[in-house]
Write a protein that holds these residues in place. Structure first.
Motif, PDB file in Angstrom:
ATOM      1  N   ALA A 235      40.782 -15.867 -13.895  1.00 27.85           N
ATOM      2  CA  ALA A 235      40.180 -16.977 -13.164  1.00 27.85           C
ATOM      3  C   ALA A 235      38.806 -17.348 -13.716  1.00 27.85           C
ATOM      4  O   ALA A 235      38.424 -18.516 -13.679  1.00 27.85           O
ATOM      5  N   TRP A 236      38.054 -16.372 -14.211  1.00 28.45           N
ATOM      6  CA  TRP A 236      36.717 -16.636 -14.753  1.00 28.45           C
ATOM      7  C   TRP A 236      36.236 -15.446 -15.567  1.00 28.45           C
ATOM      8  O   TRP A 236      36.824 -14.365 -15.515  1.00 28.45           O
ATOM      9  N   MET A 237      35.146 -15.647 -16.326  1.00 26.12           N
ATOM     10  CA  MET A 237      34.520 -14.589 -17.091  1.00 26.12           C
ATOM     11  C   MET A 237      33.017 -14.832 -17.106  1.00 26.12           C
ATOM     12  O   MET A 237      32.568 -15.965 -17.263  1.00 26.12           O
ATOM     13  N   VAL A 238      32.236 -13.761 -16.906  1.00 29.24           N
ATOM     14  CA  VAL A 238      30.777 -13.832 -16.982  1.00 29.24           C
ATOM     15  C   VAL A 238      30.303 -12.800 -17.991  1.00 29.24           C
ATOM     16  O   VAL A 238      30.519 -11.596 -17.801  1.00 29.24           O
ATOM     17  N   ASP A 239      29.674 -13.266 -19.068  1.00 32.02           N
ATOM     18  CA  ASP A 239      29.168 -12.364 -20.091  1.00 32.02           C
ATOM     19  C   ASP A 239      27.781 -11.849 -19.708  1.00 32.02           C
ATOM     20  O   ASP A 239      27.107 -12.411 -18.843  1.00 32.02           O
ATOM     21  N   LYS A 240      27.363 -10.747 -20.319  1.00 32.47           N
ATOM     22  CA  LYS A 240      26.063 -10.115 -20.087  1.00 32.47           C
ATOM     23  C   LYS A 240      25.871  -9.776 -18.603  1.00 32.47           C
ATOM     24  O   LYS A 240      24.809  -9.966 -18.031  1.00 32.47           O
ATOM     25  N   PHE A 241      26.921  -9.282 -17.998  1.00 30.78           N
ATOM     26  CA  PHE A 241      26.893  -8.941 -16.575  1.00 30.78           C
ATOM     27  C   PHE A 241      27.609  -7.613 -16.364  1.00 30.78           C
ATOM     28  O   PHE A 241      28.802  -7.496 -16.640  1.00 30.78           O
ATOM     29  N   GLN A 242      26.855  -6.618 -15.890  1.00 24.59           N
ATOM     30  CA  GLN A 242      27.386  -5.280 -15.628  1.00 24.59           C
ATOM     31  C   GLN A 242      27.829  -5.218 -14.162  1.00 24.59           C
ATOM     32  O   GLN A 242      27.099  -4.764 -13.287  1.00 24.59           O
TER      33      GLN A 242
END
Length: 435
Positions: A235-242
């Motif tokens: 559905a989505w992707m967020v980079d630089k996120f732990q």
């Protein structure tokens, strides 16, 4: 996504119906080697157990050993755990993950009823020297209206023709009741400029969305993926996120501000869309943990002041609702699935343990209590109003809301439900509940 590949293991291949740790070479996973299996067969029907909610005691004379994969590389010299178990417990079934496969084990009989393996080749070596299991616990959730278990695997997707091979993450969804694979989904990691190994972790789920975190072994790089469990699809992707916590309509964790993950900000993202809802101030050692159905615990160190913080916040806004006392910081906390956040850790002078009301943020009880001559136990888990742990005197149990001692359960489970407790006792074993 429609693949149904799961290896079913007949009961006769389960070492006389009990998986004994010392004999796993020919009957399970041992030393990193694949388990010998027969052709798929129908899964044996699991034996039933009495229901105790919450368990007051365990039948410690009726132990069933779990495969040693579950604790490979996770024990200190003194024999204590140094990282969470890669195990999920559903009814009387234990789902035990490694980087190469997931074993489905009936804890009543010790039978390994299925071996879930990815379609593609796992990246992590299966040689005898790969003694550490880096996998995180599988995720219990619901997909397409069915109780399910999600397990992500870092694999090599082999190219064809002029298409190069790539490292990807293959997510499997397994029916929790039958052990059959329901679907598979491939996630493409960002093209980070790093040679570090990749890890994949199922963080949590709510409202039909599960969150998978892909990160490097040193945690310098990370990305979060939202998976629609009902279709299924990314559905989505967020980079630089732990990402590290899912609660309410939010996935929370640390936004990585630089390439070495030193500067971080606590942040929350909408679980359905992946859009950022809020972001906190710059800091270090930032972490987020679920603290109930509508509460987050955010902790870290402020960059400007250098002061540590430990707060309970609104997941949707990031607004601080309660601040935990400074002497209770650096604790590990478990929500009891009722109303109390139960925490324990090392305080400034000794071990501490305490319970927090997740509605009011009030500290309900705290140990040690010098006036009552009570010491703080090491808490192993909490569930449905009962706290489990141990002291030098043995296994203990407390009432989660009052902190008062209740009769010893006979064992200190690391995982527990109404029928089974998973305990570290000269190896990892399953005990049935007895009252």
């Amino acid at each position: 996504m429609s693949s149904k590949r799961a290896i079913q293991i007949p009961a006769r291949w389960a070492c006389a119906a009990v998986v004994v740790i010392s004999t796993l070479t020919g009957c399970g996973s041992h030393g990193g080697h694949e388990t010998p299996v027969k052709a798929p067969t129908a899964q044996p029907k699991s034996a039933s157990r009495p229901i105790h909610d919450p368990p007051a005691s365990f039948a410690t004379r009726h132990s069933v050993p779990l495969p040693d994969d579950a604790i490979a590389g996770r024990l200190t010299v003194s024999g204590t755990l140094n990282s969470p178990l890669p195990v999920a417990l559903y009814k009387t079934t234990a789902f035990i993950a490694t980087a190469r496969h997931m074993q489905v084990m009936d804890t009543v009989t010790g039978t390994v009823t299925a071996l879930i393996i990815p379609d593609n080749t796992p990246v992590e070596s299966a040689d005898a020297w790969a003694s550490t299991n880096h996998a995180a616990a599988p995720l219990l959730t619901t997909s397409q209206g069915t109780p399910s278990v999600l397990a992500p695997f870092v694999v090599t997707q082999t190219g064809t023709g002029t298409q190069a091979s790539h490292t990807v993450v293959e997510v499997t969804a397994t029916n929790a009741d039958t052990g059959q694979v329901m679907w598979r989904l491939t996630l493409q990691p960002p093209q980070w400029d790093t040679g570090s190994d990749l890890r994949a972790t199922a963080i949590g789920s709510a409202h039909g969305i599960a969150v998978i975190r892909i990160s490097t072994g040193d945690d310098d790089y990370a990305a979060a993926y939202g998976i629609d469990l009902n279709r299924p699809r990314q559905a989505w992707m967020v980079d630089k996120f732990q990402a590290s916590a899912v609660t309410d309509q939010t996935v929370a964790g640390a936004v990585l501000e630089d390439e070495v993950s030193v500067d971080q900000r606590p942040a929350g993202f909408d679980l359905t869309t992946g859009k950022r809802l809020w972001q906190g101030s710059n800091g270090t050692w930032v972490g987020a943990d679920p603290a109930g159905p509508h509460l987050l615990r955010i902790h870290g160190k402020d960059y400007d002041s250098g002061h540590s913080y430990d707060r309970l916040v609104d997941p949707l806004t990031g607004r601080t609702l309660h601040t935990l006392p400074a002497d209770l910081g650096d604790s590990d906390c478990t929500y009891d699935d009722r109303s109390v956040l139960v925490c324990s850790g090392m305080g400034s002078e000794s071990r501490v343990a305490y319970g927090v009301d997740t509605s009011s943020g009030k500290v309900l009880w705290q140990l040690p209590d010098k006036q009552a001559d009570r010491i703080a136990p090491k808490i192993t888990t909490a569930w449905h109003g009962r706290v489990y742990g141990e002291t030098d005197h043995g296994a203990i149990a407390l009432d989660a809301r009052t902190g008062k001692d209740v009769p010893s359960p006979g064992a200190a489970p690391l995982l527990v439900n109404e029928s089974t407790g998973i305990v570290l006792d000269s190896g990892l074993v399953a005990y049935p509940t007895s009252s």
